[in-house]
Write a protein that holds these residues in place. Structure first.
Motif, PDB file in Angstrom:
ATOM      1  N   GLY A 106       0.802  -1.222   0.000  1.00  0.00           N
ATOM      2  CA  GLY A 106       0.000   0.000   0.000  1.00  0.00           C
ATOM      3  C   GLY A 106       0.833   1.269   0.000  1.00  0.00           C
ATOM      4  N   PRO A 107       1.744   1.413   0.963  1.00  0.00           N
ATOM      5  CA  PRO A 107       2.553   2.642   0.967  1.00  0.00           C
ATOM      6  C   PRO A 107       3.421   2.800  -0.271  1.00  0.00           C
ATOM      7  N   GLU A 108       3.881   1.701  -0.852  1.00  0.00           N
ATOM      8  CA  GLU A 108       4.662   1.803  -2.087  1.00  0.00           C
ATOM      9  C   GLU A 108       3.799   2.365  -3.218  1.00  0.00           C
ATOM     10  N   LYS A 109       2.575   1.851  -3.337  1.00  0.00           N
ATOM     11  CA  LYS A 109       1.675   2.330  -4.383  1.00  0.00           C
ATOM     12  C   LYS A 109       1.233   3.772  -4.128  1.00  0.00           C
ATOM     13  N   ALA A 110       1.285   4.199  -2.858  1.00  0.00           N
ATOM     14  CA  ALA A 110       0.927   5.574  -2.531  1.00  0.00           C
ATOM     15  C   ALA A 110       2.055   6.549  -2.837  1.00  0.00           C
ATOM     16  N   GLY A 111       3.193   6.025  -3.275  1.00  0.00           N
ATOM     17  CA  GLY A 111       4.300   6.893  -3.672  1.00  0.00           C
ATOM     18  C   GLY A 111       5.238   7.275  -2.553  1.00  0.00           C
ATOM     19  N   MET A 112       5.222   6.547  -1.450  1.00  0.00           N
ATOM     20  CA  MET A 112       6.131   6.860  -0.355  1.00  0.00           C
ATOM     21  C   MET A 112       7.564   6.463  -0.717  1.00  0.00           C
ATOM     22  N   THR A 113       8.507   7.124  -0.102  1.00  0.00           N
ATOM     23  CA  THR A 113       9.914   6.791  -0.311  1.00  0.00           C
ATOM     24  C   THR A 113      10.236   5.479   0.399  1.00  0.00           C
ATOM     25  N   PRO A 114      11.338   4.807   0.007  1.00  0.00           N
ATOM     26  CA  PRO A 114      11.712   3.566   0.701  1.00  0.00           C
ATOM     27  C   PRO A 114      11.864   3.740   2.206  1.00  0.00           C
ATOM     28  N   VAL A 115      12.399   4.870   2.633  1.00  0.00           N
ATOM     29  CA  VAL A 115      12.540   5.120   4.068  1.00  0.00           C
ATOM     30  C   VAL A 115      11.167   5.229   4.731  1.00  0.00           C
ATOM     31  N   GLU A 116      10.233   5.935   4.084  1.00  0.00           N
ATOM     32  CA  GLU A 116       8.882   6.062   4.629  1.00  0.00           C
ATOM     33  C   GLU A 116       8.174   4.716   4.666  1.00  0.00           C
ATOM     34  N   VAL A 117       8.359   3.929   3.601  1.00  0.00           N
ATOM     35  CA  VAL A 117       7.728   2.612   3.553  1.00  0.00           C
ATOM     36  C   VAL A 117       8.216   1.746   4.706  1.00  0.00           C
ATOM     37  N   GLU A 118       9.543   1.719   4.901  1.00  0.00           N
ATOM     38  CA  GLU A 118      10.117   0.907   5.969  1.00  0.00           C
ATOM     39  C   GLU A 118       9.590   1.336   7.331  1.00  0.00           C
ATOM     40  N   ARG A 119       9.567   2.635   7.574  1.00  0.00           N
ATOM     41  CA  ARG A 119       9.085   3.150   8.846  1.00  0.00           C
ATOM     42  C   ARG A 119       7.620   2.803   9.061  1.00  0.00           C
ATOM     43  N   ASN A 120       6.802   2.982   8.020  1.00  0.00           N
ATOM     44  CA  ASN A 120       5.375   2.736   8.172  1.00  0.00           C
ATOM     45  C   ASN A 120       5.057   1.258   8.335  1.00  0.00           C
ATOM     46  N   VAL A 121       5.806   0.384   7.655  1.00  0.00           N
ATOM     47  CA  VAL A 121       5.595  -1.055   7.824  1.00  0.00           C
ATOM     48  C   VAL A 121       5.889  -1.453   9.266  1.00  0.00           C
ATOM     49  N   GLU A 122       7.011  -0.968   9.800  1.00  0.00           N
ATOM     50  CA  GLU A 122       7.379  -1.269  11.190  1.00  0.00           C
ATOM     51  C   GLU A 122       6.296  -0.770  12.161  1.00  0.00           C
ATOM     52  N   ASN A 123       5.884   0.468  11.975  1.00  0.00           N
ATOM     53  CA  ASN A 123       4.893   1.057  12.876  1.00  0.00           C
ATOM     54  C   ASN A 123       3.558   0.327  12.796  1.00  0.00           C
ATOM     55  N   ALA A 124       3.136  -0.019  11.570  1.00  0.00           N
ATOM     56  CA  ALA A 124       1.845  -0.682  11.396  1.00  0.00           C
ATOM     57  C   ALA A 124       1.844  -2.063  12.041  1.00  0.00           C
ATOM     58  N   LEU A 125       2.922  -2.806  11.872  1.00  0.00           N
ATOM     59  CA  LEU A 125       2.995  -4.134  12.474  1.00  0.00           C
ATOM     60  C   LEU A 125       2.984  -4.043  13.999  1.00  0.00           C
ATOM     61  N   ARG A 126       3.647  -3.035  14.537  1.00  0.00           N
ATOM     62  CA  ARG A 126       3.634  -2.864  15.988  1.00  0.00           C
ATOM     63  C   ARG A 126       2.234  -2.466  16.480  1.00  0.00           C
ATOM     64  N   LEU A 127       1.558  -1.618  15.710  1.00  0.00           N
ATOM     65  CA  LEU A 127       0.217  -1.178  16.104  1.00  0.00           C
ATOM     66  C   LEU A 127      -0.751  -2.342  16.248  1.00  0.00           C
ATOM     67  N   VAL A 128      -0.606  -3.351  15.384  1.00  0.00           N
ATOM     68  CA  VAL A 128      -1.533  -4.487  15.446  1.00  0.00           C
ATOM     69  C   VAL A 128      -1.002  -5.614  16.327  1.00  0.00           C
ATOM     70  N   GLY A 129       0.095  -5.343  17.052  1.00  0.00           N
ATOM     71  CA  GLY A 129       0.544  -6.288  18.066  1.00  0.00           C
ATOM     72  C   GLY A 129       1.623  -7.261  17.666  1.00  0.00           C
ATOM     73  N   PHE A 130       2.327  -7.012  16.570  1.00  0.00           N
ATOM     74  CA  PHE A 130       3.402  -7.898  16.143  1.00  0.00           C
ATOM     75  C   PHE A 130       4.768  -7.309  16.465  1.00  0.00           C
ATOM     76  N   ASP A 131       5.764  -8.185  16.620  1.00  0.00           N
ATOM     77  CA  ASP A 131       7.166  -7.786  16.638  1.00  0.00           C
ATOM     78  C   ASP A 131       7.640  -7.871  15.184  1.00  0.00           C
ATOM     79  N   PRO A 132       7.913  -6.736  14.528  1.00  0.00           N
ATOM     80  CA  PRO A 132       8.267  -6.761  13.097  1.00  0.00           C
ATOM     81  C   PRO A 132       9.417  -7.695  12.781  1.00  0.00           C
ATOM     82  N   SER A 133      10.406  -7.771  13.659  1.00  0.00           N
ATOM     83  CA  SER A 133      11.574  -8.608  13.375  1.00  0.00           C
ATOM     84  C   SER A 133      11.220 -10.083  13.339  1.00  0.00           C
ATOM     85  N   GLN A 134      10.139 -10.471  14.003  1.00  0.00           N
ATOM     86  CA  GLN A 134       9.765 -11.874  14.062  1.00  0.00           C
ATOM     87  C   GLN A 134       8.710 -12.265  13.028  1.00  0.00           C
ATOM     88  N   ILE A 135       8.007 -11.270  12.453  1.00  0.00           N
ATOM     89  CA  ILE A 135       6.880 -11.605  11.578  1.00  0.00           C
ATOM     90  C   ILE A 135       7.089 -11.209  10.129  1.00  0.00           C
TER      91      ILE A 135
END
Length: 286
Positions: A107-136
């Motif tokens: 989603g964020p890639e298709k929205a035109g976010m930069t790679p840094v923004e995509v990485e940050r948002n993926v990490e934040n989103a996974l944490r918001l829904v209760g996951f440890d990004p490094s494990q999932i």
């Protein structure tokens, strides 16, 4: 960022013998930080309404305003995709990438976010829904449990950083424990500042977590108030084919049998506390 519907009307198959008036002059506004639950029988217009709010259907008349701007404008449609996230029934069916990280990043890639923004948002989103990004993030989404898949699908929506999250029966098909866990997740997202608009038949969940409940009938809004205002009116809800929370129904049944329970008691915790206090008082009186 408020979102509002002004005098929305919409018909399926208009000007035919099969025409159905799905929305009839509907007006509502969701302010920043609200958690709005929408209830109603099948075919009352709930899903049509949220599709209008999400810009997926164009109204026959009326308009939808996002932060005061009409979303029918091309420039506003671009903003809409970034500011309003939509989760349909069984969102886990939307998963398609080989890893969780890639799926959430789509989603964020298709929205035109930069790679840094995509990485940050993926990490934040996974944490918001209760996951440890490094494990999932490197896991296959198809090897997860049903509840985990649903959380990953929602993370994919959250990764675009929406201010408003619209959900259509997101707890359909979940067992009672998973339903409650999911409602707790939605509550946390709301507390994090995301406006929630959610269709649900789970009256208990809305009674516990929503700040406002809207009831629809035949394409119109017929109830709009706090959960206590809406769910306390058990007979009014039954008149339009709806039910209240289990606690309100139990309280009503007890009142009918001579054990008065105030109608504003609509959650299980409230009912338990009230009955415990009542029993203690009666015991002291003896």
């Amino acid at each position: 960022m408020p979102i509002a519907a002004e005098n929305l009307s919409y018909a399926y198959m208009p000007d035919t013998p099969f025409a159905v008036q799905a929305l009839d002059n509907v007006t509502l506004k969701a302010d920043d930080g609200e958690f709005i639950g929408i209830i109603g029988q099948t075919g009352c217009g709930k899903s049509t309404l949220i599709q209008q709010l999400a810009g997926l259907l164009k109204p026959d008349s009326g308009r939808v305003l996002l932060d005061g701007a009409d979303i029918s404008a091309a420039s506003e449609k671009r903003d809409l995709r970034r500011k309003v996230g939509v989760v349909f029934q069984y969102p886990e069916y939307q998963l398609f990438e080989e890893t969780v990280g890639k799926d959430v990043a789509f989603g964020p890639e298709k929205a035109g976010m930069t790679p840094v923004e995509v990485e940050r948002n993926v990490e934040n989103a996974l944490r918001l829904v209760g996951f440890d990004p490094s494990q999932i993030r490197d896991a296959s989404p198809f090897e997860l449990s049903g509840g985990q898949k649903r959380r990953v699908a929602i993370a994919g929506v959250l990764a675009t950083d929406p201010k408003i999250l619209i959900l259509d029966e997101p707890i359909a098909g979940l067992d009672p424990v998973s339903r409650e866990n999911f409602m707790q997740l939605i509550r946390r997202l709301n507390e994090a500042g995301i406006t929630i608009i959610m269709i649900s038949h789970n009256m208990d969940g809305l009674a516990e977590h929503a700040s406002r409940v809207i009831a629809m009938e035949k394409g119109r809004i017929v109830r709009d108030g706090t959960p206590k205002e809406v769910f306390s009116d058990l007979e009014g809800l039954e008149a339009i084919g709806l039910s209240s929370s289990e606690a309100r129904k139990a309280g009503y049944a007890l009142t009918q049998r001579g054990i008065y329970v105030p109608p504003e008691i609509i959650t299980n915790d409230e009912l338990i506390r009230y009955l415990a206090k009542k029993l203690k008082q009666e015991g002291a009186a003896c």
